[in-house]
Each structure stands twice: as structure tokens, then as C-alpha cells.
Scaffold this motif. Structure first.
Motif, PDB file in Angstrom:
ATOM      1  N   ASP A  20       0.829  -1.206   0.000  1.00  0.00           N
ATOM      2  CA  ASP A  20       0.000   0.000   0.000  1.00  0.00           C
ATOM      3  C   ASP A  20       0.866   1.261   0.000  1.00  0.00           C
ATOM      4  O   ASP A  20       0.516   2.269  -0.628  1.00  0.00           O
ATOM      5  CB  ASP A  20      -0.929   0.014   1.216  1.00  0.00           C
ATOM      6  N   LEU A  46       1.454   4.466  -3.181  1.00  0.00           N
ATOM      7  CA  LEU A  46       1.428   5.925  -3.093  1.00  0.00           C
ATOM      8  C   LEU A  46       2.358   6.578  -4.111  1.00  0.00           C
ATOM      9  O   LEU A  46       2.253   7.784  -4.359  1.00  0.00           O
ATOM     10  CB  LEU A  46       1.843   6.381  -1.689  1.00  0.00           C
ATOM     11  N   ARG A  47       3.246   5.791  -4.664  1.00  0.00           N
ATOM     12  CA  ARG A  47       4.230   6.356  -5.594  1.00  0.00           C
ATOM     13  C   ARG A  47       3.606   6.540  -6.981  1.00  0.00           C
ATOM     14  O   ARG A  47       3.990   5.899  -7.942  1.00  0.00           O
ATOM     15  CB  ARG A  47       5.456   5.459  -5.686  1.00  0.00           C
ATOM     16  N   SER A 107       5.914  10.990  -5.574  1.00  0.00           N
ATOM     17  CA  SER A 107       5.656  11.440  -4.210  1.00  0.00           C
ATOM     18  C   SER A 107       6.872  11.238  -3.314  1.00  0.00           C
ATOM     19  O   SER A 107       7.132  12.025  -2.418  1.00  0.00           O
ATOM     20  CB  SER A 107       4.451  10.698  -3.631  1.00  0.00           C
ATOM     21  N   ILE A 109       0.325  11.169   6.187  1.00  0.00           N
ATOM     22  CA  ILE A 109      -0.352  10.058   5.520  1.00  0.00           C
ATOM     23  C   ILE A 109       0.109   8.675   5.993  1.00  0.00           C
ATOM     24  O   ILE A 109      -0.670   7.713   5.979  1.00  0.00           O
ATOM     25  CB  ILE A 109      -0.190  10.187   3.983  1.00  0.00           C
TER      26      ILE A 109
END
Length: 276
Positions: free
Chosen positions: A126, A130-131, A139, A166
Motif C-alpha cells: 500500500d 502511493l508512488r 511522491s 499520511i
């Protein structure tokens, strides 16, 4: 089962010591569990307690970045429960029941490191999701996890604030918890960053602390300590280490070669990381 309580700086470390027969059964399971942990590690980001990986392989992905942010998973082993691995295919319920004592993968059991890596794999996946590339670029540039030590490296200092917002909720969704007292941001402006005990800038180095301890051991003629520190100072890669191959959806990658000095010896190493 014998339980040992060892005092430490911030409390007590509880270690479970299984009986010889149970320890033998658990040890026989470690090889298969490690293989499953490697399969679950789709992005090759887990380096602690993993075959053919080490603190050196962990830090190599962070070369060349100006900022690194580290998080610590609080009471990592004790927060790994059967619920983390209950529905994972390939793990039999009878086998996994042996790996948990009092509802957790307790420290001291031979299978706990592998079980903890398996339990943390969905969280790692997960985080890597995010990348995504937006108009501001990736990111973050690199993410690795060495046991309970999570490290992110990136180009922009503002990324640290975004990660601090986050990552803790994401970790909690996976039934883990961040220890805020151990969250640390390092900048290359302040000197070499230290990640899992290895100094890093554009390449990797033996930390000054280790060099001082090595000189002190040599001066005191403490040969066992000197041999141990000398071996660590070589920063050797595991003999069968292979750079992880990212999944097909992350094939925008770059093969990076670095040469570093370890114990007065030039070492050449190759690793893979995603690029913009």
C-alpha cells in the motif's frame, strides 16, 4: 514456555523461549516461511530478516537523495497477530497456530521474524502504491523497511510533511502503530544520513562511530570486538544478493552502479530503483 524480561532504556523487553521440541518444529518452518515472505514482498522493499538481504542492501536504495525520513513500528512483533495472516493463501492454519503465543508472534520464537515480514507485506504494498506520478513528480523516491525501521528518501523537504500526515493512518489501518518519538528527518545539508547503521550520501560509508569503536578496540587489544567491528566495516553484500525486480506496473526503473570504500577496499555494487 520460559519468558525472560530484559530491562531496556524505555521499559522491559519480553523474550519467549520455547521448549526444545517446539523450537525444533518452529525452526523447521522458517525456510518455507521466508520463501513465502519473499513472494509477498512484491517490490523488494523488505530487508530485515530476509534471506540474502542486509542493512547494506537496505541502505543502497537511498543513495543520492537530499532527505530521508524514518519511522519506527512500535512493539512490532507483539502487534503481529493471527488476523494478519489468517486469509493468506499458502499458509495452513495448523502451521501458523504454532507461530503465535498469547495471540502474537512473540519475540524469541524462530518463526516470528518471517511471520512479521509476511504480516507487513500488505502495508508495504500500500505504501508503494502511493508512488503515483503527478504534475509534481513522484511522491517519494525510495522506500525500504528493515524489520520495524521504515525509511523514505526524497528530493523535496515538503514531502516529509506529507509523509508524516499520511503514513501513520495507513500503518494503523494494517493494525500496526508508529512510535512518534522515533520519527526522524535527516538532511544531506547536515552531513551524511545514517540509515540502519550505515552512512549514506551519493554512496555508502562506514559511520564515524564504528571507526572510533574499531580504533578503540585495536588500542585495547580487544581482538573479538575488533574482528566483529572489522567485519561490519567491510559493508559486504550477501553472497547471493540479487537486486529486486519491480512488478510490471513499476518498470520505469534505472539500474544504478555505485563504488564505495569499506575497510580500505573498493566494493562495486548494483541495485535498481525507480526514476522520474
Amino acid at each position: 514456555m520460559k519468558i525472560i524480561r530484559i530491562p531496556k532504556r524505555n521499559g522491559v523487553r519480553v523474550v519467549y523461549c520455547p521448549e526444545p521440541e517446539l523450537k525444533k518444529r518452529l525452526t523447521a518452518m522458517v525456510h518455507r516461511l521466508n520463501g513465502f515472505a519473499i513472494l509477498m514482498d512484491r517490490h523488494g522493499v523488505a530487508h530485515g530478516f530476509m534471506p540474502n538481504r542486509s542493512p547494506v542492501t537496505n541502505v543502497m536504495a537511498h543513495c543520492g537523495f537530499p532527505f530521508s525520513l524514518s519511522f519506527d513500528l512500535e512493539n512490532w512483533f507483539d502487534t503481529v497477530t493471527p488476523g494478519h495472516v489468517m486469509n493468506m493463501p499458502g499458509l495452513t492454519s495448523d502451521a501458523t497456530c504454532l507461530c503465535f503465543v498469547d495471540g502474537a508472534a512473540r519475540q524469541g520464537l524462530p518463526t516470528s521474524p518471517a511471520m512479521a515480514n509476511i504480516a507487513a507485506a500488505p502495508m508495504d504494498n500500500d505504501i508503494m502504491a502511493l508512488r503515483v506520478r503527478g504534475r509534481l513528480g513522484w511522491s517519494f523516491g525510495a522506500y525500504t523497511r528493515y524489520a520495524d525501521d521504515m525509511t523514505f528518501s526524497f528530493e523535496r523537504e515538503a514531502t516529509a510533511r506529507w509523509l508524516k500526515e499520511i503514513i501513520p493512518p495507513l500503518v494503523e489501518r494494517h493494525k500496526f502503530k508508529i512510535n512518534p518519538a522515533k520519527t526522524r528527518l535527516q538532511s544531506a545539508r547536515a552531513g551524511r544520513r545514517i540509515i540502519t547503521g550505515v552512512a549514506v550520501d551519493d554512496t555508502i560509508h562506514v559511520p564515524r562511530k564504528i571507526k572510533r569503536r574499531l580504533r578503540a578496540a585495536r588500542h585495547q587489544r580487544n581482538w573479538p570486538q575488533m574482528r566483529g567491528l572489522g567485519e561490519w566495516a567491510r559493508l559486504r553484500l550477501p553472497g547471493n544478493y540479487q537486486p529486486p525486480t519491480p512488478p510490471l506496473d513499476e518498470q520505469i526503473i534505472q539500474t544504478v552502479s555505485i563504488t564505495y570504500v569499506a575497510a580500505d577496499t573498493y566494493v562495486h555494487a548494483t541495485f535498481i530503483r525507480r526514476i522520474t
